[in-house]
Design an enzyme around this catalytic site. Structure first.
Site, PDB file in Angstrom:
ATOM      1  N   LYS A 135       0.772  -1.155  -0.181  1.00 15.28           N
ATOM      2  CA  LYS A 135       0.100   0.135  -0.072  1.00 15.28           C
ATOM      3  C   LYS A 135       0.863   1.384  -0.083  1.00 15.28           C
ATOM      4  CE  LYS A 135      -4.231  -1.498   2.340  1.00 15.28           C
ATOM      5  NZ  LYS A 135      -5.127  -1.302   3.357  1.00 15.28           N
ATOM      6  N   ASP A 173     -10.106   3.222   2.211  1.00 14.38           N
ATOM      7  CA  ASP A 173     -10.186   2.548   3.767  1.00 14.38           C
ATOM      8  C   ASP A 173     -10.995   3.594   4.328  1.00 14.38           C
ATOM      9  OD1 ASP A 173      -9.236   0.068   3.137  1.00 14.38           O
ATOM     10  OD2 ASP A 173      -6.896   1.117   3.425  1.00 14.38           O
ATOM     11  N   GLY A 225      -1.360   1.621  13.395  1.00 15.91           N
ATOM     12  CA  GLY A 225      -0.797   1.176  12.135  1.00 15.91           C
ATOM     13  C   GLY A 225      -1.494   2.022  10.939  1.00 15.91           C
ATOM     14  N   ASN A 255      -3.014   3.134  22.095  1.00 17.92           N
ATOM     15  CA  ASN A 255      -1.774   2.239  21.545  1.00 17.92           C
ATOM     16  C   ASN A 255      -1.298   1.494  22.449  1.00 17.92           C
ATOM     17  OD1 ASN A 255      -1.221   0.957  19.034  1.00 17.92           O
ATOM     18  ND2 ASN A 255       0.818   1.718  19.262  1.00 17.92           N
TER      19      ASN A 255
HETATM   20  P1  ATR Z   1      -2.008  -1.996   9.814  1.00 17.68           P
HETATM   21  O1  ATR Z   1      -1.109  -1.040   9.162  1.00 17.68           O
HETATM   22  O2  ATR Z   1      -2.523  -3.325   9.088  1.00 17.68           O
HETATM   23  O3  ATR Z   1      -2.895  -1.244  10.816  1.00 17.68           O
HETATM   24  P2  ATR Z   1       0.319  -2.613  11.810  1.00 17.68           P
HETATM   25  O4  ATR Z   1       1.172  -1.599  11.303  1.00 17.68           O
HETATM   26  O5  ATR Z   1       0.661  -4.051  11.952  1.00 17.68           O
HETATM   27  O6  ATR Z   1      -1.084  -2.822  10.765  1.00 17.68           O
HETATM   28  O7  ATR Z   1      -0.344  -2.096  13.110  1.00 17.68           O
HETATM   29  C1  ATR Z   1      -1.094  -2.949  13.881  1.00 17.68           C
HETATM   30  C2  ATR Z   1      -1.288  -2.229  15.128  1.00 17.68           C
HETATM   31  O8  ATR Z   1      -2.078  -2.958  16.068  1.00 17.68           O
HETATM   32  C3  ATR Z   1      -0.345  -1.688  16.081  1.00 17.68           C
HETATM   33  O9  ATR Z   1      -0.587  -0.432  16.675  1.00 17.68           O
HETATM   34  C4  ATR Z   1       0.013  -2.589  17.024  1.00 17.68           C
HETATM   35  O10 ATR Z   1       0.424  -2.074  18.420  1.00 17.68           O
HETATM   36  P3  ATR Z   1       2.082  -1.760  18.510  1.00 17.68           P
HETATM   37  O11 ATR Z   1       2.266  -0.372  18.241  1.00 17.68           O
HETATM   38  O12 ATR Z   1       2.142  -1.572  19.954  1.00 17.68           O
HETATM   39  O13 ATR Z   1       2.787  -2.823  17.869  1.00 17.68           O
HETATM   40  C5  ATR Z   1      -1.276  -3.315  17.403  1.00 17.68           C
HETATM   41  N1  ATR Z   1      -1.499  -4.381  18.101  1.00 17.68           N
HETATM   42  C6  ATR Z   1      -1.013  -5.607  17.345  1.00 17.68           C
HETATM   43  N2  ATR Z   1      -1.145  -6.485  18.253  1.00 17.68           N
HETATM   44  C7  ATR Z   1      -1.523  -6.325  19.189  1.00 17.68           C
HETATM   45  C8  ATR Z   1      -1.717  -6.858  20.505  1.00 17.68           C
HETATM   46  N3  ATR Z   1      -1.756  -7.990  20.768  1.00 17.68           N
HETATM   47  N4  ATR Z   1      -2.174  -5.947  21.444  1.00 17.68           N
HETATM   48  C9  ATR Z   1      -2.403  -4.569  21.366  1.00 17.68           C
HETATM   49  N5  ATR Z   1      -1.932  -4.192  20.209  1.00 17.68           N
HETATM   50  C10 ATR Z   1      -1.578  -4.669  19.336  1.00 17.68           C
END
Ligand code: ATR
Length: 302
Positions: free
Chosen positions: A93, A129, A154, A175
């Site tokens: 993306k 989106d 993210g 977050n």
């Molecule tokens: P995308 O770009 O598809 O939205 P991403 O960049 O991988 O995905 O972002 C995922 C988000 O989910 C991140 O904010 C991540 O938190 P961190 O910044 O702390 O990594 C959050 N996330 C993923 N797994 C998580 C979990 N088990 N508990 C809390 N937050 C989670």
């Protein structure tokens, strides 16, 4: 794009997937080619959803899934074949932006493109989106002037947060990793809070943009929504399962909920409209996406 008839046949596959009734469009020399570029794409619901939408609209078009590792080569293919339009998904993306002729200001501001439209060789990038999330939320609440809690920091949080700020919602970013959350909040003009503060801030809208709760970890919740005000509208971008543990707990707390499939269908409908200039049938697209999810069944672990 020429109009043409589609027809339904029963389709039995070689692998042990139940027989399903599907609509096919006859393919000929004027069939327009669309597709999704991603890696992986084996779980994509795009082909099920868009092919049904094309068939219902009587459009001579097909949509395929392409597992793309060489993005430069694939984008040269869009020009060379040519393809009429492409959905872009993880991990392309952001990098796809360098292969386009023009980027819509909203996609530029979000910093990611999920839709490419080929207008006579001019490749234009959009991001649906944000629009998809606002349309899905709009089925239950008008976010203008409301306090919206976005969980995660993210790409999805960025697109959704951007749309909410733009229409005049007060956006709070929550977050796990504070630094990432603060950076996103700053760039959106939003506030940052820790996950533990969620219920106390009494948001009108809560959106989970993290992958927590996605199959196979179906019981996981990023935060317990049971302390939320019953008037809150709670949305999850996870759509497998359609009713996540997070939405189930929010519903039990009296909240209205919006599932991730609703957002997925709305962002797909916005793509369909950009590509064809026609209104998409949300019902057809949702039914097709649900059927696609059922077909994927236990194989769906993305
Ligand atoms: P995308 O770009 O598809 O939205 P991403 O960049 O991988 O995905 O972002 C995922 C988000 O989910 C991140 O904010 C991540 O938190 P961190 O910044 O702390 O990594 C959050 N996330 C993923 N797994 C998580 C979990 N088990 N508990 C809390 N937050 C989670």
């Amino acid at each position: 794009m020429a109009k043409r008839n589609s027809f339904s046949i029963a389709c039995w596959r070689v692998n042990p997937v139940p027989a399903v009734r599907r609509s096919f469009t006859l393919i000929d020399t004027s069939t327009a080619l669309y597709g999704v570029f991603g890696d992986p794409v084996a779980h994509s619901l795009g082909p099920a959803m868009h092919n049904q939408a094309f068939a219902r609209a009587g459009l001579n078009a097909v949509y395929l899934a392409f597992r793309v590792r060489d993005l430069a080569g694939a984008m040269a293919g869009v020009r060379g074949l040519p393809m009429a339009g492409v959905s872009i998904t993880i991990p392309h993306k952001v990098p796809v932006m360098e292969y386009l002729d023009e980027i819509d200001p909203e996609a530029r501001a979000i910093g990611a493109v999920n839709t490419v439209v080929n207008r006579d060789g001019h490749l234009m990038g959009y991001n649906t989106d944000s629009r998809g999330a606002l349309k899905a939320l709009g089925e239950k609440i008008d976010p203008v002037g409301k306090t919206a809690a976005v969980i995660g920091a993210g790409g999805a949080a960025r697109a959704i947060g951007y749309g909410l700020v733009k229409i005049g919602a007060r956006v709070l970013i929550f977050n796990r990793t504070p630094e990432k959350g603060r950076t996103l909040a700053r760039s959106l003009g939003a506030e940052f809070h820790g996950l533990a503060d969620l219920a106390g801030l009494r948001p009108d809208i809560v959106i989970n943009t993290t992958p927590v709760g996605m199959a196979p970890a179906r019981d996981a919740m990023v935060v317990d929504p049971s302390g939320l005000a019953p008037a809150a509208v709670v949305m999850d971008i996870v759509y497998n399962p359609v009713e996540t543990a997070f939405l189930k707990a929010a519903r039990a707390a009296g909240c209205r909920v919006v599932d991730g499939l609703t957002m997925f269908v709305h962002q797909g409908a916005a793509q369909f409209e950009l590509w064809t200039g026609r209104k998409a049938s949300l019902n057809v697209m949702r039914r097709a996406a649900l059927q696609g999810l059922e077909l994927l069944g236990g194989r769906f672990h993305a």
